[in-house]
Design a protein around this motif. Sequence first.
Motif, PDB file in Angstrom:
ATOM      1  N   VAL A 193       0.830  -1.201   0.000  1.00  0.00           N
ATOM      2  CA  VAL A 193       0.000   0.000   0.000  1.00  0.00           C
ATOM      3  C   VAL A 193       0.869   1.256   0.000  1.00  0.00           C
ATOM      4  CG1 VAL A 193      -1.754   1.287   1.273  1.00  0.00           C
ATOM      5  CG2 VAL A 193      -1.903  -1.205   1.130  1.00  0.00           C
ATOM      6  N   ALA A 194       1.954   1.230   0.786  1.00  0.00           N
ATOM      7  CA  ALA A 194       2.834   2.398   0.880  1.00  0.00           C
ATOM      8  C   ALA A 194       3.420   2.773  -0.474  1.00  0.00           C
ATOM      9  CB  ALA A 194       3.948   2.136   1.882  1.00  0.00           C
ATOM     10  N   SER A 195       3.692   1.787  -1.307  1.00  0.00           N
ATOM     11  CA  SER A 195       4.314   2.063  -2.606  1.00  0.00           C
ATOM     12  C   SER A 195       3.379   2.792  -3.562  1.00  0.00           C
ATOM     13  CB  SER A 195       4.791   0.750  -3.251  1.00  0.00           C
ATOM     14  OG  SER A 195       3.697  -0.078  -3.606  1.00  0.00           O
ATOM     15  N   PHE A 196       2.080   2.861  -3.239  1.00  0.00           N
ATOM     16  CA  PHE A 196       1.101   3.525  -4.118  1.00  0.00           C
ATOM     17  C   PHE A 196       0.544   4.821  -3.525  1.00  0.00           C
ATOM     18  CE2 PHE A 196       0.818  -0.930  -5.527  1.00  0.00           C
ATOM     19  CZ  PHE A 196       0.963  -0.763  -6.889  1.00  0.00           C
ATOM     20  N   MET A 197       0.968   5.188  -2.313  1.00  0.00           N
ATOM     21  CA  MET A 197       0.380   6.356  -1.661  1.00  0.00           C
ATOM     22  C   MET A 197       0.656   7.635  -2.465  1.00  0.00           C
ATOM     23  SD  MET A 197      -1.471   5.743   1.022  1.00  0.00           S
ATOM     24  CE  MET A 197      -2.166   4.514  -0.075  1.00  0.00           C
ATOM     25  N   PRO A 198      -0.387   8.453  -2.702  1.00  0.00           N
ATOM     26  CA  PRO A 198      -0.223   9.634  -3.561  1.00  0.00           C
ATOM     27  C   PRO A 198       0.363  10.859  -2.859  1.00  0.00           C
ATOM     28  CG  PRO A 198      -2.500   9.425  -2.881  1.00  0.00           C
ATOM     29  CD  PRO A 198      -1.786   8.222  -2.332  1.00  0.00           C
ATOM     30  N   ASP A 199       0.290  10.915  -1.520  1.00  0.00           N
ATOM     31  CA  ASP A 199       0.800  12.078  -0.812  1.00  0.00           C
ATOM     32  C   ASP A 199       1.552  11.627   0.434  1.00  0.00           C
ATOM     33  OD1 ASP A 199      -1.092  12.411   1.739  1.00  0.00           O
ATOM     34  OD2 ASP A 199      -2.340  11.820   0.025  1.00  0.00           O
ATOM     35  N   TYR A 200       2.316  12.536   0.983  1.00  0.00           N
ATOM     36  CA  TYR A 200       3.217  12.183   2.076  1.00  0.00           C
ATOM     37  C   TYR A 200       2.477  11.717   3.325  1.00  0.00           C
ATOM     38  CZ  TYR A 200       6.560  12.588   5.867  1.00  0.00           C
ATOM     39  OH  TYR A 200       7.334  12.320   6.973  1.00  0.00           O
ATOM     40  N   TRP A 201       1.417  12.416   3.715  1.00  0.00           N
ATOM     41  CA  TRP A 201       0.772  12.105   4.987  1.00  0.00           C
ATOM     42  C   TRP A 201       0.039  10.767   4.955  1.00  0.00           C
ATOM     43  CZ3 TRP A 201       2.730  14.519   8.829  1.00  0.00           C
ATOM     44  CH2 TRP A 201       3.253  15.794   8.646  1.00  0.00           C
ATOM     45  N   SER A 202      -0.556  10.412   3.831  1.00  0.00           N
ATOM     46  CA  SER A 202      -1.165   9.086   3.738  1.00  0.00           C
ATOM     47  C   SER A 202      -0.079   8.009   3.726  1.00  0.00           C
ATOM     48  CB  SER A 202      -2.037   8.986   2.478  1.00  0.00           C
ATOM     49  OG  SER A 202      -1.276   9.183   1.307  1.00  0.00           O
ATOM     50  N   PHE A 203       1.044   8.322   3.077  1.00  0.00           N
ATOM     51  CA  PHE A 203       2.188   7.396   3.101  1.00  0.00           C
ATOM     52  C   PHE A 203       2.671   7.188   4.531  1.00  0.00           C
ATOM     53  CE2 PHE A 203       6.827   7.356   3.559  1.00  0.00           C
ATOM     54  CZ  PHE A 203       7.133   6.140   2.977  1.00  0.00           C
ATOM     55  N   ARG A 263       9.336   3.810  -5.346  1.00  0.00           N
ATOM     56  CA  ARG A 263       8.070   3.068  -5.429  1.00  0.00           C
ATOM     57  C   ARG A 263       8.307   1.640  -5.934  1.00  0.00           C
ATOM     58  NH1 ARG A 263       3.608   6.235  -4.576  1.00  0.00           N
ATOM     59  NH2 ARG A 263       3.892   8.498  -4.776  1.00  0.00           N
ATOM     60  N   LYS A 264       9.159   1.499  -6.918  1.00  0.00           N
ATOM     61  CA  LYS A 264       9.493   0.162  -7.411  1.00  0.00           C
ATOM     62  C   LYS A 264      10.235  -0.639  -6.344  1.00  0.00           C
ATOM     63  CE  LYS A 264       9.754   1.507 -12.296  1.00  0.00           C
ATOM     64  NZ  LYS A 264      10.631   1.634 -13.485  1.00  0.00           N
ATOM     65  N   LEU A 265      11.118   0.030  -5.618  1.00  0.00           N
ATOM     66  CA  LEU A 265      11.855  -0.656  -4.557  1.00  0.00           C
ATOM     67  C   LEU A 265      10.904  -1.128  -3.467  1.00  0.00           C
ATOM     68  CD1 LEU A 265      14.490  -1.474  -3.150  1.00  0.00           C
ATOM     69  CD2 LEU A 265      14.592   0.839  -2.185  1.00  0.00           C
ATOM     70  N   GLU A 266       9.985  -0.268  -3.054  1.00  0.00           N
ATOM     71  CA  GLU A 266       9.037  -0.624  -1.999  1.00  0.00           C
ATOM     72  C   GLU A 266       8.119  -1.752  -2.452  1.00  0.00           C
ATOM     73  OE1 GLU A 266       7.950  -0.284   1.897  1.00  0.00           O
ATOM     74  OE2 GLU A 266       9.500   0.858   0.851  1.00  0.00           O
ATOM     75  N   PHE A 267       7.684  -1.715  -3.697  1.00  0.00           N
ATOM     76  CA  PHE A 267       6.829  -2.773  -4.227  1.00  0.00           C
ATOM     77  C   PHE A 267       7.586  -4.104  -4.268  1.00  0.00           C
ATOM     78  CE2 PHE A 267       4.863  -5.336  -7.514  1.00  0.00           C
ATOM     79  CZ  PHE A 267       3.507  -5.158  -7.291  1.00  0.00           C
ATOM     80  N   THR A 268       8.838  -4.056  -4.660  1.00  0.00           N
ATOM     81  CA  THR A 268       9.648  -5.282  -4.716  1.00  0.00           C
ATOM     82  C   THR A 268       9.868  -5.852  -3.325  1.00  0.00           C
ATOM     83  OG1 THR A 268      10.786  -4.453  -6.692  1.00  0.00           O
ATOM     84  CG2 THR A 268      11.846  -6.250  -5.490  1.00  0.00           C
TER      85      THR A 268
END
Length: 536
Positions: A193-203, A263-268
């Motif tokens: 989920v973190a790898s797709f977050m659109p803004d900092y606070w939701s991340f 984002r790719k790193l977090e997804f992996t």
Amino acid sequence: MSKYGTDESSYKEPYSTFDKVNTDDITSKIIGDFGRWQFWISFIMTLLKLPIAWYQLNIIFLAPPQHFWCAKPAIFAKYSDEEWRKICSPNIEEHPCLIYDPDLLYVSTAMDRSLIPLVACPMFVFNKTTFSRTITSDWDLVCSKHWLTHLTQCVMMWGIVIGGIIFGVLADKYGRKTPLMISVLIQGVASYVASFMPDYWSFLAVWFILALGSGGVGIISFVICMEVVSGKYRTTVPVLYQLPFGLGNAIMAGLAYWLRDWRKLEFTLATLSSLFIFYWFWIPESPRWLLATGQIEKAMVVLKEAAQQNGKCYTMRQLKQLMPKVKSQKRREPGFLAFFRSRNMRLKTFLLSINWFFTGLAFYTFSQYLGSIGGDIFVAVSWTGIISTLGAITCVFIVTKMGRKTTVGIYQLITAICFIMLLVVPKDSFANNWPRLLFAGIGFAGMAGSIPALYLFSGELFPTLGRNVGISGVTTFARIASMIAPAVVSLDNIIITDFPLILLAFTSFAQILLLLPLPETKDKPIPDTLEQAELF
């Protein structure tokens, strides 16, 4: 009289008669100290250190040092990027957080700069030579928002602290397996989920949930490693459990070098972490916990299967004869504060807490210092991982021969001496600063050796019923120290030159003194209850 030396009947907490039975003797007698079953459980638990390393340290690649400058307005299109940067920059700071008012500059680039006010840069351009995307470049975490990168790591560490406490309590109350698998699931899903977050606070919100899971994975997997083995293997296995942490650093550095996108790193990393969900089919409940809580029938089922894998055959009737006669009753699990209610455990817990605080301060502060020595961030992180692995390997041999307390003291002394040598050897006095690099490497290896020994030492001082809570409680202070590490690093040349190294040298020597009142646990039976731990 108890085997621990005094009458336990004077204690008020309602533990069953089974507390007076050493579960080490029972499990060792049935399945042996170490066999195929223990090797398998220990091996798959050590692999959980890989994602723990990824999420504790991947801020290095999520928000790496990255050059940036103020974006060129359309009205300056006729100027090259380099010309624009020279025109707008006041040259009073490393990064262009403030620029000369572009509207006035456009009137005349030759205007006296003292007449032009400075304004905040509205938009930044980032150098993407090394990293194509970072959380810094995605959300402009620079200048007035630079503190958010530090907040990201603080949230991770607080989440690990809280997760360790929450899942530690759950593991002591409901068993090791289910809370561990819930932690693994949370860790993997939150990383996706973190790898797709659109803004900092939701991340950041998802990042905290991820940290909760990571904290649970760390504390429970370590306790399981301690509880499945007996005898001399109770020394080596918990230490070797720490080895993949360094390997995790190297793997993460390789993935970051290949992907260059956070984002790719977090997804992996999420994909790799999610594979551990298959552990549900591979690990049983801890037989030691089942025995300590009086769940004899369930313990016999696990021990029977374990014995078969170790080449020993028992019928359920034979196992039942080996079990003590015990009346099952409701038990009160001690919380972390319970260890402060008795004189002996209060001293142990206090000294371990301070020791862990200094350990965390040294590790995270010095990690930043070590990373700044090498020019290539990927090489620096990989080198750090290799060094920590070597430190843990040597720790195995020393802790087996010298004992827990002595081993921790030896490595902390090595680290302290290396800090002193870094203060003594001046910068730029040798080619490539090789002596400073050498002492920095040895110092990091010293910390990498002291941490697994301190984990083992702490785990053996706390009882089975409360071990998760105890370890998570004292290691919480290391997480707290990690949050102030960036502030300590920033004090270099502000208070006095090399103040961080002076502070770390002082605390490293102080750690050795904190060890002196603690008892050695080598070749001693692990206490199962709070009463036994108090008498140890």
